[in-house]
Design an enzyme around this catalytic site. Structure first.
Site, mmCIF file in Angstrom:
data_model
loop_
_atom_site.group_PDB
_atom_site.id
_atom_site.type_symbol
_atom_site.label_atom_id
_atom_site.label_comp_id
_atom_site.label_asym_id
_atom_site.label_seq_id
_atom_site.Cartn_x
_atom_site.Cartn_y
_atom_site.Cartn_z
ATOM 1 N N ASP A 30 27.051 16.031 35.080
ATOM 2 C CA ASP A 30 27.482 14.829 34.362
ATOM 3 C C ASP A 30 26.245 14.116 33.806
ATOM 4 O OD1 ASP A 30 30.292 12.928 34.539
ATOM 5 O OD2 ASP A 30 28.431 11.955 33.919
ATOM 6 N N ILE A 31 26.372 13.591 32.583
ATOM 7 C CA ILE A 31 25.242 12.933 31.915
ATOM 8 C C ILE A 31 24.916 11.581 32.560
ATOM 9 C CG2 ILE A 31 26.479 11.586 30.139
ATOM 10 C CD1 ILE A 31 24.536 12.823 28.081
ATOM 11 N N HIS A 99 39.402 17.427 33.224
ATOM 12 C CA HIS A 99 38.187 17.821 33.945
ATOM 13 C C HIS A 99 38.262 17.272 35.358
ATOM 14 C CE1 HIS A 99 37.569 14.035 31.836
ATOM 15 N NE2 HIS A 99 36.818 13.654 32.858
HETATM 16 P P1 5GP Z 1 36.233 10.620 32.786
HETATM 17 O O1 5GP Z 1 35.815 9.182 32.710
HETATM 18 O O2 5GP Z 1 37.011 11.023 31.550
HETATM 19 O O3 5GP Z 1 36.964 10.985 34.047
HETATM 20 O O4 5GP Z 1 34.904 11.450 32.849
HETATM 21 C C1 5GP Z 1 34.140 11.765 31.724
HETATM 22 C C2 5GP Z 1 32.751 12.058 32.212
HETATM 23 O O5 5GP Z 1 32.044 12.696 31.160
HETATM 24 C C3 5GP Z 1 31.956 10.813 32.606
HETATM 25 O O6 5GP Z 1 31.575 10.892 33.973
HETATM 26 C C4 5GP Z 1 30.763 10.832 31.660
HETATM 27 O O7 5GP Z 1 29.562 10.408 32.260
HETATM 28 C C5 5GP Z 1 30.704 12.284 31.243
HETATM 29 N N1 5GP Z 1 30.124 12.509 29.928
HETATM 30 C C6 5GP Z 1 30.369 11.790 28.796
HETATM 31 N N2 5GP Z 1 29.672 12.291 27.769
HETATM 32 C C7 5GP Z 1 28.971 13.360 28.255
HETATM 33 C C8 5GP Z 1 28.060 14.284 27.648
HETATM 34 O O8 5GP Z 1 27.760 14.267 26.445
HETATM 35 N N3 5GP Z 1 27.527 15.222 28.470
HETATM 36 C C9 5GP Z 1 27.845 15.302 29.802
HETATM 37 N N4 5GP Z 1 27.257 16.272 30.511
HETATM 38 N N5 5GP Z 1 28.698 14.440 30.393
HETATM 39 C C10 5GP Z 1 29.254 13.481 29.625
#
Ligand code: 5GP
Length: 113
Positions: A30-31, A99
């Site tokens: 995760d970034i 995810h």
């Molecule tokens: P959600 O909030 O949808 O459950 O998780 C999305 C995740 O994607 C977040 O934890 C966020 O930090 C991660 N994320 C967003 N943009 C990127 C990116 O460009 N690269 C990576 N590796 N992770 C990302």
């Protein structure tokens, strides 16, 4: 339809630190890590969120969870870890491509925030 962020990562259009890949899933760091180890594992097939998964996705979803456990083992999260799937706005979902978060390396609190 435009590609999701994770489709672009699968296509190597956006860089990511890849932890595991096979024909069905990809796991990346995760970034914006929320724990010492924070990996995202997702199906290459776009399912926007778990609420939109179909019974045809059963095998893929089983594979995703089994691979999440294998990745956790590979990353030596021997003291435990948490798997999280956020669904929809109140669930905290920000990327509309199903995810599973793998979080470890520290004790996880309960209830989550
Ligand atoms: P959600 O909030 O949808 O459950 O998780 C999305 C995740 O994607 C977040 O934890 C966020 O930090 C991660 N994320 C967003 N943009 C990127 C990116 O460009 N690269 C990576 N590796 N992770 C990302």
């Amino acid at each position: 339809m435009s590609k999701t962020l994770f489709e672009k990562i699968v296509a190597r259009e956006i860089p990511a630190q890849i932890v595991y890949e096979d024909g069905m899933v990809l796991a990346i760091r995760d970034i914006n890590p929320q724990a010492p180890t924070h990996v995202l594992i997702f199906p290459k097939k776009v399912i926007p969120r778990i609420a939109e998964a179909k019974s045809d996705d059963k095998q893929l979803l089983g594979h995703l969870l089994l691979k999440a456990a294998e990745v956790a083992e590979k990353l030596r999260l021997d003291d435990g870890y948490r798997l999280v799937i956020n669904n929809g706005a109140n669930g905290g979902e920000t990327v509309p491509h199903l995810h599973c978060h793998i979080l470890g390396g520290r004790h996880m609190n309960w209830p989550p925030g």
